[in-house]
Write a protein that holds these residues in place. Structure first.
Motif, short mmCIF file in Angstrom:
data_model
loop_
_atom_site.label_atom_id
_atom_site.label_comp_id
_atom_site.label_asym_id
_atom_site.label_seq_id
_atom_site.Cartn_x
_atom_site.Cartn_y
_atom_site.Cartn_z
N THR A 51 65.95 25.58 10.10
CA THR A 51 65.63 24.63 11.27
C THR A 51 64.78 25.56 12.17
O THR A 51 64.88 26.60 12.28
N ASP A 52 63.85 24.76 12.94
CA ASP A 52 63.05 25.33 13.71
C ASP A 52 63.75 25.34 15.16
O ASP A 52 62.87 25.92 16.10
N ASP A 53 64.90 24.70 15.23
CA ASP A 53 65.51 24.62 16.61
C ASP A 53 67.24 24.64 16.36
O ASP A 53 67.56 23.53 16.16
N LEU A 54 67.45 25.91 16.41
CA LEU A 54 69.11 25.91 16.13
C LEU A 54 69.98 25.26 16.68
O LEU A 54 70.97 24.33 16.22
N ALA B 42 69.49 22.43 18.69
CA ALA B 42 69.19 21.19 18.51
C ALA B 42 69.82 20.71 17.24
O ALA B 42 70.44 19.66 17.10
N GLU B 43 69.76 21.37 16.22
CA GLU B 43 70.14 21.08 14.93
C GLU B 43 71.51 21.06 14.78
O GLU B 43 72.15 20.19 14.09
N VAL B 44 72.53 22.33 15.33
CA VAL B 44 73.73 22.22 15.36
C VAL B 44 74.20 21.01 15.98
O VAL B 44 75.16 20.45 15.68
N ALA B 45 73.64 20.56 17.24
CA ALA B 45 74.38 19.60 17.97
C ALA B 45 74.24 18.54 17.07
O ALA B 45 75.06 17.56 17.18
N ARG B 46 72.85 18.02 16.56
CA ARG B 46 72.75 17.20 15.46
C ARG B 46 73.99 16.89 14.65
O ARG B 46 74.34 15.71 14.21
N LEU B 47 74.03 18.07 13.92
CA LEU B 47 75.05 18.27 12.82
C LEU B 47 76.43 17.82 13.13
O LEU B 47 77.31 16.88 12.67
N ARG C 243 81.63 23.37 14.24
CA ARG C 243 81.20 24.78 14.21
C ARG C 243 82.30 25.71 13.98
O ARG C 243 83.43 25.55 14.42
N VAL C 244 82.12 26.64 13.09
CA VAL C 244 83.01 27.68 12.53
C VAL C 244 82.94 28.93 13.21
O VAL C 244 83.64 29.38 13.93
N GLN C 245 81.65 29.44 12.96
CA GLN C 245 81.49 30.72 13.65
C GLN C 245 79.83 31.10 13.72
O GLN C 245 79.14 30.62 12.59
N GLN C 246 79.54 31.78 14.64
CA GLN C 246 77.99 32.31 14.62
C GLN C 246 78.11 33.71 13.83
O GLN C 246 78.90 34.61 14.12
N VAL C 247 77.07 33.95 12.85
CA VAL C 247 76.94 35.33 12.21
C VAL C 247 75.63 35.74 12.34
O VAL C 247 74.61 34.89 11.92
N HIS C 248 75.37 36.88 12.61
CA HIS C 248 73.79 37.33 12.95
C HIS C 248 73.25 36.20 13.91
O HIS C 248 73.73 35.57 14.76
N SER C 249 72.13 35.49 13.25
CA SER C 249 71.17 34.64 14.06
C SER C 249 71.65 33.29 13.48
O SER C 249 71.33 32.04 13.97
N TRP C 250 72.58 33.30 12.58
CA TRP C 250 72.87 31.80 12.24
C TRP C 250 74.24 31.11 12.44
O TRP C 250 75.25 32.03 12.94
N TRP C 251 74.49 29.86 12.13
CA TRP C 251 75.75 29.21 12.55
C TRP C 251 76.49 28.84 11.00
O TRP C 251 75.74 28.32 10.35
N LEU D 272 82.01 24.60 3.73
CA LEU D 272 81.09 25.51 4.72
C LEU D 272 79.93 24.99 4.26
O LEU D 272 79.42 25.50 3.14
N PHE D 273 78.90 25.31 5.48
CA PHE D 273 77.45 25.46 5.04
C PHE D 273 76.86 26.08 6.29
O PHE D 273 77.40 26.37 7.34
N CYS D 274 75.53 26.80 6.15
CA CYS D 274 74.93 27.34 7.21
C CYS D 274 73.93 26.73 7.78
O CYS D 274 73.14 25.97 7.20
N VAL D 275 73.42 26.98 8.96
CA VAL D 275 72.09 26.53 9.56
C VAL D 275 71.67 27.85 10.21
O VAL D 275 72.22 28.59 10.89
#
Lengths: 127, 127
Positions: A73-76, A78-83, A90-98, A107-110
């Motif tokens: 996604t180009d807006d992390l 907004a996309e996490v909020a949408r999902l 939400r489980v965990q933020q790792v590096h730059s992703w969720w 589990l899946f990543c954004v």
């Protein structure tokens, strides 16, 4: 503001003991050498034939092997909020992703992409 | 004789109790209504945005949720033999396709496509 996302990567998560055989197998099965990511050396990846999607192999520190999906996604935020509104948690933020959990517990990543890399021709527009 | 194959589908396998919520979630997450397959009503699917790949949701009779990959090919026997030589093992034939186990123990499927549907522009040529 509108943002974009797409289902972009298939990730095969592999225990360390199986990693090298699994990497060799899927490189040969897909006919694409899976090359190591300099920034995240636990990942090897390649684009899939004729698509903008890609296959990744992740070496796991522990836990069982599995397959998971990455949404880019180009807006992390907004996309996490949408999902989340759709029923993911939400489980965990790792590096730059969720890492998120879907309604069946999988589990899946954004993953964030630079603004401008996703558009109407290669992704889904939201908002 | 040469044949073709490609990694073609991502399949989310879901226990029956979670199926409807999971189907609604991934339809909305991907922005594509996942429609039921008449011939195999345990599957719903849709193409992924801008690709020849697709996303499927399978309702499971039993067993835990997971994600698996489908390789499509225009020569099932040749492709299964190729993958066995690379280290996969045959598990079971179901309908027209084969379930195989990869070197890390993860299951995937090999699905036959009509001859002529795969070519140099959308798949990998073998032999």
């Amino acid at each position: 503001m509108a943002h974009y996302s797409r289902l972009s990567k298939i990730v095969i998560d592999v225990p360390a003991a199986d990693h090298d055989r699994e990497l060799a197998f899927w490189s040969a099965a897909a006919g694409q050498p899976l090359t190591r990511f300099d920034a995240h050396p636990e990942y090897h990846g390649a684009p899939l034939h004729g698509t903008e999607s890609g296959l990744l192999i992740q070496r796991l520190g522990d836990g069982p092997g599995r397959v998971h999906l990455d949404i880019h996604t180009d807006d992390l935020a907004a996309e996490v909020a949408r999902l989340e509104k759709l029923g993911a948690e939400r489980v965990q933020q790792v590096h730059s992703w969720w890492i998120l959990r879907d309604p069946a517990g999988l589990l899946f990543c954004v993953i964030p992409e630079p603004v401008g890399s996703l558009n109407d021709s290669n992704a889904q527009r939201w908002g």
